[in-house]
Write a protein that holds these residues in place. Structure first.
Motif, PDB file in Angstrom:
ATOM      1  N   PHE A   6       0.838  -1.205   0.000  1.00 33.19           N
ATOM      2  CA  PHE A   6       0.000   0.000   0.000  1.00 33.19           C
ATOM      3  C   PHE A   6       0.872   1.253   0.000  1.00 33.19           C
ATOM      4  O   PHE A   6       0.626   2.200  -0.738  1.00 33.19           O
ATOM      5  CB  PHE A   6      -0.925   0.027   1.212  1.00 33.19           C
ATOM      6  N   GLU A   7       1.889   1.252   0.864  1.00 38.75           N
ATOM      7  CA  GLU A   7       2.743   2.432   0.967  1.00 38.75           C
ATOM      8  C   GLU A   7       3.492   2.680  -0.343  1.00 38.75           C
ATOM      9  O   GLU A   7       3.611   3.823  -0.790  1.00 38.75           O
ATOM     10  CB  GLU A   7       3.723   2.305   2.128  1.00 38.75           C
ATOM     11  N   LYS A   8       3.986   1.629  -0.979  1.00 38.62           N
ATOM     12  CA  LYS A   8       4.686   1.786  -2.258  1.00 38.62           C
ATOM     13  C   LYS A   8       3.752   2.369  -3.313  1.00 38.62           C
ATOM     14  O   LYS A   8       4.128   3.277  -4.065  1.00 38.62           O
ATOM     15  CB  LYS A   8       5.230   0.440  -2.745  1.00 38.62           C
ATOM     16  N   ARG A   9       2.536   1.846  -3.384  1.00 38.95           N
ATOM     17  CA  ARG A   9       1.571   2.339  -4.380  1.00 38.95           C
ATOM     18  C   ARG A   9       1.178   3.784  -4.094  1.00 38.95           C
ATOM     19  O   ARG A   9       1.029   4.590  -5.005  1.00 38.95           O
ATOM     20  CB  ARG A   9       0.343   1.439  -4.412  1.00 38.95           C
ATOM     21  N   LEU A  68       1.725   9.713  -5.202  1.00 32.27           N
ATOM     22  CA  LEU A  68       2.055  11.063  -4.734  1.00 32.27           C
ATOM     23  C   LEU A  68       3.235  11.699  -5.468  1.00 32.27           C
ATOM     24  O   LEU A  68       3.429  12.913  -5.388  1.00 32.27           O
ATOM     25  CB  LEU A  68       2.357  11.038  -3.236  1.00 32.27           C
ATOM     26  N   LYS A  69       4.019  10.901  -6.191  1.00 37.97           N
ATOM     27  CA  LYS A  69       5.214  11.423  -6.872  1.00 37.97           C
ATOM     28  C   LYS A  69       4.931  12.657  -7.733  1.00 37.97           C
ATOM     29  O   LYS A  69       5.659  13.637  -7.657  1.00 37.97           O
ATOM     30  CB  LYS A  69       5.871  10.333  -7.720  1.00 37.97           C
ATOM     31  N   PRO A  70       3.888  12.633  -8.578  1.00 38.19           N
ATOM     32  CA  PRO A  70       3.642  13.815  -9.421  1.00 38.19           C
ATOM     33  C   PRO A  70       3.344  15.090  -8.618  1.00 38.19           C
ATOM     34  O   PRO A  70       3.506  16.193  -9.122  1.00 38.19           O
ATOM     35  CB  PRO A  70       2.417  13.423 -10.253  1.00 38.19           C
ATOM     36  N   PHE A  71       2.932  14.936  -7.364  1.00 32.64           N
ATOM     37  CA  PHE A  71       2.645  16.082  -6.513  1.00 32.64           C
ATOM     38  C   PHE A  71       3.882  16.526  -5.727  1.00 32.64           C
ATOM     39  O   PHE A  71       3.834  17.505  -4.992  1.00 32.64           O
ATOM     40  CB  PHE A  71       1.505  15.753  -5.541  1.00 32.64           C
ATOM     41  N   GLY A  72       4.975  15.774  -5.850  1.00 35.05           N
ATOM     42  CA  GLY A  72       6.219  16.118  -5.173  1.00 35.05           C
ATOM     43  C   GLY A  72       6.194  15.877  -3.673  1.00 35.05           C
ATOM     44  O   GLY A  72       6.924  16.534  -2.935  1.00 35.05           O
ATOM     45  N   LEU A  73       5.359  14.930  -3.227  1.00 37.24           N
ATOM     46  CA  LEU A  73       5.222  14.659  -1.797  1.00 37.24           C
ATOM     47  C   LEU A  73       5.546  13.215  -1.465  1.00 37.24           C
ATOM     48  O   LEU A  73       5.340  12.321  -2.287  1.00 37.24           O
ATOM     49  CB  LEU A  73       3.784  14.928  -1.339  1.00 37.24           C
ATOM     50  N   THR A  74       6.014  13.013  -0.246  1.00 37.08           N
ATOM     51  CA  THR A  74       6.144  11.661   0.297  1.00 37.08           C
ATOM     52  C   THR A  74       4.845  11.337   1.032  1.00 37.08           C
ATOM     53  O   THR A  74       4.021  12.228   1.286  1.00 37.08           O
ATOM     54  CB  THR A  74       7.312  11.569   1.296  1.00 37.08           C
ATOM     55  N   THR A  75       4.674  10.091   1.428  1.00 37.18           N
ATOM     56  CA  THR A  75       3.468   9.717   2.161  1.00 37.18           C
ATOM     57  C   THR A  75       3.386  10.452   3.495  1.00 37.18           C
ATOM     58  O   THR A  75       2.312  10.887   3.908  1.00 37.18           O
ATOM     59  CB  THR A  75       3.389   8.193   2.387  1.00 37.18           C
ATOM     60  N   CYS A  76       4.516  10.642   4.165  1.00 33.49           N
ATOM     61  CA  CYS A  76       4.528  11.353   5.439  1.00 33.49           C
ATOM     62  C   CYS A  76       4.198  12.832   5.241  1.00 33.49           C
ATOM     63  O   CYS A  76       3.442  13.421   6.029  1.00 33.49           O
ATOM     64  CB  CYS A  76       5.877  11.190   6.140  1.00 33.49           C
ATOM     65  N   VAL A  82       8.730  18.631   7.923  1.00 37.83           N
ATOM     66  CA  VAL A  82       8.131  19.972   7.992  1.00 37.83           C
ATOM     67  C   VAL A  82       9.021  20.975   7.268  1.00 37.83           C
ATOM     68  O   VAL A  82       8.526  21.823   6.512  1.00 37.83           O
ATOM     69  CB  VAL A  82       7.869  20.395   9.460  1.00 37.83           C
ATOM     70  N   GLU A  83      10.332  20.859   7.457  1.00 37.14           N
ATOM     71  CA  GLU A  83      11.267  21.775   6.793  1.00 37.14           C
ATOM     72  C   GLU A  83      11.122  21.696   5.272  1.00 37.14           C
ATOM     73  O   GLU A  83      11.115  22.722   4.579  1.00 37.14           O
ATOM     74  CB  GLU A  83      12.711  21.463   7.209  1.00 37.14           C
ATOM     75  N   ARG A  84      10.993  20.487   4.737  1.00 32.46           N
ATOM     76  CA  ARG A  84      10.819  20.332   3.284  1.00 32.46           C
ATOM     77  C   ARG A  84       9.502  20.946   2.826  1.00 32.46           C
ATOM     78  O   ARG A  84       9.429  21.539   1.749  1.00 32.46           O
ATOM     79  CB  ARG A  84      10.900  18.858   2.895  1.00 32.46           C
ATOM     80  N   LEU A  85       8.461  20.803   3.645  1.00 35.92           N
ATOM     81  CA  LEU A  85       7.165  21.404   3.300  1.00 35.92           C
ATOM     82  C   LEU A  85       7.241  22.930   3.354  1.00 35.92           C
ATOM     83  O   LEU A  85       6.613  23.611   2.524  1.00 35.92           O
ATOM     84  CB  LEU A  85       6.071  20.884   4.237  1.00 35.92           C
TER      85      LEU A  85
END
Length: 154
Positions: free
Chosen positions: A31-34, A39-47, A82-85
């Motif tokens: 699930f996490e891999k999928r 989320l990749k196109p949005f530039g985000l990680t799951t966290c 948070v810093e990356r966000l």
């Protein structure tokens, strides 16, 4: 198909509870891999997505400690996420004026826009990931996994 055969192992698990344990870990990983791929196109990680969703759910602002306690998957790297966000302009960080130890994270307008775009895509994605489960199957899985996650004290 058993997990052992899916993973091309020679031996089956010794007991159903053992197979359930490893199947749960395997499924969570899948699930996490999928979700990470989604989320990749949005530039985000799951966290990072989880942090944004938590902020949105809370009205846009929370102290970092509160965010940490609400994460789906606990991490000690919350400040780095948070810093990356912040650098991406999706959140703002501000120290409390009354308690300098307290740091608040605010969802930015850009962060809210990204969440809206993700939400529009997410409805279809959920169907692709778990749409093959029936409503009763999903309800049984939820009940079972919640019970497994919070065992009664011995």
């Amino acid at each position: 198909m058993s997990l052992a055969s899916l993973l091309e192992r020679n031996e089956e698990f010794e007991a159903p509870l053992q197979e359930l344990f490893f199947t749960t870990i395997y499924t969570a990983d899948q699930f996490e891999k999928r979700f990470a791929e989604f989320l990749k196109p949005f530039g985000l990680t799951t966290c990072q997505y989880d942090i944004l969703a938590i902020l949105q759910d809370a009205g846009g602002k929370l102290p970092t400690g509160e965010i940490s306690s609400r994460l789906v998957k606990q991490t000690t790297a919350l400040p780095a996420y948070v810093e990356r966000l912040v650098k991406a302009g999706l959140v703002h960080r501000k120290r409390s004026e009354t308690d300098r130890r307290q740091v608040y994270v605010n969802l930015s307008d850009e962060g809210a826009t990204v969440l809206q775009k993700i939400g529009e895509s997410l409805a279809n994605w959920k169907e692709l990931l778990i749409g093959h489960l029936t409503q009763p199957e999903a309800e049984v899985a939820i009940k079972t996994l919640k019970k497994a996650a919070r065992p009664e004290p011995i």
